[in-house]
Design a protein around this motif. Structure first.
Motif, short mmCIF file in Angstrom:
data_model
loop_
_atom_site.label_atom_id
_atom_site.label_comp_id
_atom_site.label_asym_id
_atom_site.label_seq_id
_atom_site.Cartn_x
_atom_site.Cartn_y
_atom_site.Cartn_z
N ASN A 43 0.97 -0.77 0.22
CA ASN A 43 -0.32 0.16 0.01
C ASN A 43 0.89 0.64 -0.02
N TYR A 44 1.65 1.20 -1.14
CA TYR A 44 2.16 2.41 -1.58
C TYR A 44 2.20 3.72 -2.26
N GLN A 45 1.32 3.03 -3.14
CA GLN A 45 1.06 4.02 -4.28
C GLN A 45 -0.41 4.19 -4.25
N TRP A 46 -0.64 5.44 -4.74
CA TRP A 46 -2.76 5.85 -4.75
C TRP A 46 -3.27 5.10 -5.85
N GLN A 47 -4.37 4.66 -5.85
CA GLN A 47 -4.05 3.65 -6.77
C GLN A 47 -5.83 4.01 -6.78
N GLN A 48 -7.33 4.01 -5.62
CA GLN A 48 -8.50 4.12 -5.90
C GLN A 48 -9.58 4.03 -4.91
N PHE A 49 -9.81 5.47 -4.29
CA PHE A 49 -10.42 5.24 -3.23
C PHE A 49 -10.89 4.24 -2.77
N SER A 50 -11.43 4.11 -1.45
CA SER A 50 -12.31 2.95 -1.39
C SER A 50 -12.47 2.50 0.15
N THR A 51 -13.24 2.53 0.86
CA THR A 51 -13.98 1.87 2.12
C THR A 51 -13.48 0.80 2.98
N ASP A 52 -13.37 0.05 2.23
CA ASP A 52 -13.42 -1.62 2.62
C ASP A 52 -12.84 -1.54 3.05
N ALA A 53 -11.31 -1.28 3.52
CA ALA A 53 -10.32 -1.39 4.59
C ALA A 53 -11.66 -1.05 6.39
N TRP A 54 -11.94 0.27 5.68
CA TRP A 54 -13.29 0.20 7.03
C TRP A 54 -14.08 -0.55 7.10
N LYS A 55 -14.75 -1.00 6.79
CA LYS A 55 -15.64 -1.38 6.07
C LYS A 55 -15.33 -3.08 7.30
N ASP A 56 -14.07 -3.34 7.37
CA ASP A 56 -13.75 -4.34 7.60
C ASP A 56 -12.43 -4.95 8.30
N PRO A 57 -11.96 -3.59 9.52
CA PRO A 57 -10.51 -3.25 9.79
C PRO A 57 -9.60 -5.00 10.13
N CYS A 58 -10.63 -5.68 10.79
CA CYS A 58 -10.19 -6.59 11.37
C CYS A 58 -9.94 -8.02 10.07
N GLY A 59 -10.02 -7.33 9.14
CA GLY A 59 -10.58 -8.26 8.07
C GLY A 59 -8.24 -9.45 7.38
N GLY A 65 -5.75 -9.40 17.17
CA GLY A 65 -5.33 -9.74 18.24
C GLY A 65 -4.27 -9.55 18.43
N SER A 66 -2.90 -9.10 17.71
CA SER A 66 -2.18 -8.70 18.39
C SER A 66 -2.20 -7.13 18.80
N LEU A 67 -3.03 -6.27 17.75
CA LEU A 67 -3.39 -5.39 18.87
C LEU A 67 -4.53 -5.13 19.94
N ILE A 69 -3.16 -7.52 22.03
CA ILE A 69 -2.57 -7.40 23.64
C ILE A 69 -1.52 -7.13 23.83
N SER A 70 -1.54 -5.89 22.59
CA SER A 70 -0.50 -4.94 22.65
C SER A 70 -1.67 -3.98 23.54
N LEU A 71 -2.57 -3.64 23.39
CA LEU A 71 -3.63 -2.85 24.09
C LEU A 71 -3.93 -3.05 25.59
N GLN A 72 -3.67 -4.27 26.17
CA GLN A 72 -3.66 -4.74 27.06
C GLN A 72 -1.84 -4.70 27.96
N ILE A 73 -0.64 -4.41 27.62
CA ILE A 73 0.14 -4.93 28.05
C ILE A 73 0.09 -3.56 28.14
N PHE A 220 1.43 -5.82 18.39
CA PHE A 220 0.70 -4.76 16.86
C PHE A 220 1.88 -4.28 16.10
N PRO A 221 3.40 -3.34 16.67
CA PRO A 221 3.99 -3.06 15.95
C PRO A 221 4.84 -3.23 15.49
N MET A 222 4.36 -5.80 16.01
CA MET A 222 5.67 -6.66 15.86
C MET A 222 5.06 -7.35 13.92
N PHE A 223 3.69 -6.71 14.53
CA PHE A 223 2.71 -7.35 13.38
C PHE A 223 2.82 -6.25 12.70
#
Length: 266
Positions: A43-59, A65-67, A69-73, A220-223
Motif C-alpha cells: 500500500n505505497y502508491q495511490w490507486q483507487q478510493f475505497s472504504t473496504d478496509a474501514w468496513k472490515d478493519p480485522c480482515g 489479535g496483536s492489537l 495484546i498491545s492494548l492489554q500490555i 501490534f508493532p511486531m505485526f
C-alpha cells in the motif's frame, strides 16, 4: 518592505505552523492511504478510493489479535508504572533518606540508555531466571522503562506544589488521608495523568524491547514490522488513523474541560 515587516512580526507563528505541519504530515499520509485500494500487496502508491478496509478493519488474520495484546500490555503497564512511579516521585520530593541522590540518578538511566542495550539486558535477566518469554516478560519490561517517565512527570508537578495548602488542610483538622485525597492528589493529578498517557503511548509503540522479550507473543508493532516484509495491508493504516483520532479527541476533550473549569473559577 511591507511583506518583510509582516514576516518578521509573524515569524514565530509561521515557524510553529510549519513545524506542526511537518509533524502531522505522516499522520495525514497514513489517513489518506487508509482509503486506498492497492492493486498489489504493498500500500505505497495511490490507486483507487475505497472504504473496504474501514468496513472490515480485522480482515487481516492476526492483526486484531496483536492489537488486543498491545492494548492489554499498554493498559497494565500504564497502571503499574503510574502507581509505582507516583509513589517514587512523592518519596523523592517529600522525604530525605540515604542514597536519595543515587536513586535520582538511576531513575534517568532507562531514559538515557539505548533501547537495544536495555532489551538485551532484560533478555539476559529473564533467561537467567528461567522465565518463559511472553506476555508477562513484555509487561515487566514495559513497566520498567515507563517508570522513569512517570517519575519525572509527577516529580515536576509535586515540586511545584505549595506546601501551605496541605498545612491549611491539617490546620482545619483534616486527617492525613483526607489531606492527600482532597488536596494533594487533585493538585498532582495533571502530572500523574501526563505520566500515564506517556506510559501508554510508549508501551503501545515499543518494538525493540518487546521484540527481544516477546517469545512467541506478537504485539501490534511486531505485526506491522512482519507485514512490511510480505506486504502492507490497508487495515494497518486504518488502525493507525483510528488511534490518532482517539488521541486527538482525548486532547480536545481535556482542553474543553480545562477551559470550563477556568471559566467557573473566574
Amino acid at each position: 518592505m511591507a511583506l518583510v515587516n509582516w514576516l518578521k512580526r509573524h515569524f514565530v507563528v509561521i515557524a510553529g505552523l510549519l513545524t506542526l505541519g511537518y509533524l502531522l504530515l505522516p499522520n495525514i499520509v497514513v489517513t489518506v492511504f487508509s482509503f486506498n485500494k492497492p492493486k498489489g500487496r504493498f500500500n505505497y502508491q495511490w490507486q483507487q478510493f475505497s472504504t473496504d478496509a474501514w468496513k472490515d478493519p480485522c480482515g487481516v488474520a492476526g492483526m486484531c489479535g496483536s492489537l488486543s495484546i498491545s492494548l492489554q500490555i499498554a493498559f497494565w503497564a500504564t497502571v503499574g508504572a503510574t502507581v509505582l512511579g507516583s509513589m517514587i516521585a512523592f518519596a523523592l520530593v517529600r522525604y530525605r533518606f540515604r542514597a536519595r541522590g543515587t536513586v535520582n540518578s538511576l531513575i534517568f538511566l532507562p531514559m538515557a540508555m539505548p533501547e537495544v542495550v536495555m532489551a538485551a539486558s532484560l533478555l539476559t535477566l529473564f533467561l537467567n531466571l528461567g522465565a518463559q518469554l511472553g506476555f508477562w516478560t513484555i509487561l515487566i519490561a514495559h513497566i520498567m522503562f515507563c517508570l522513569s517517565f512517570v517519575v519525572v512527570a509527577v516529580k515536576a508537578r509535586v515540586m511545584s506544589m505549595d506546601p501551605r495548602l496541605e498545612e491549611a488542610a491539617r490546620d482545619l483538622y483534616a486527617s492525613p488521608v483526607q489531606t492527600f485525597l482532597r488536596v494533594t492528589l487533585p493538585i498532582a493529578a495533571p502530572g500523574i495523568a501526563a505520566g500515564a498517557l506517556l506510559s501508554f503511548a510508549l508501551s503501545f509503540d515499543d518494538f525493540i524491547i518487546t521484540n527481544f522479550n516477546a517469545g512467541s507473543t506478537v504485539t501490534f508493532p511486531m505485526f506491522v514490522w512482519g507485514s512490511a516484509q510480505r506486504g502492507t495491508p490497508v487495515q494497518i493504516n486504518v488502525i493507525g488513523t483510528a488511534m490518532f483520532l482517539v488521541a486527538v479527541l482525548l486532547v480536545l476533550t481535556s482542553m474543553v474541560i480545562s477551559n470550563r473549569r477556568n471559566k467557573q473559577k473566574a
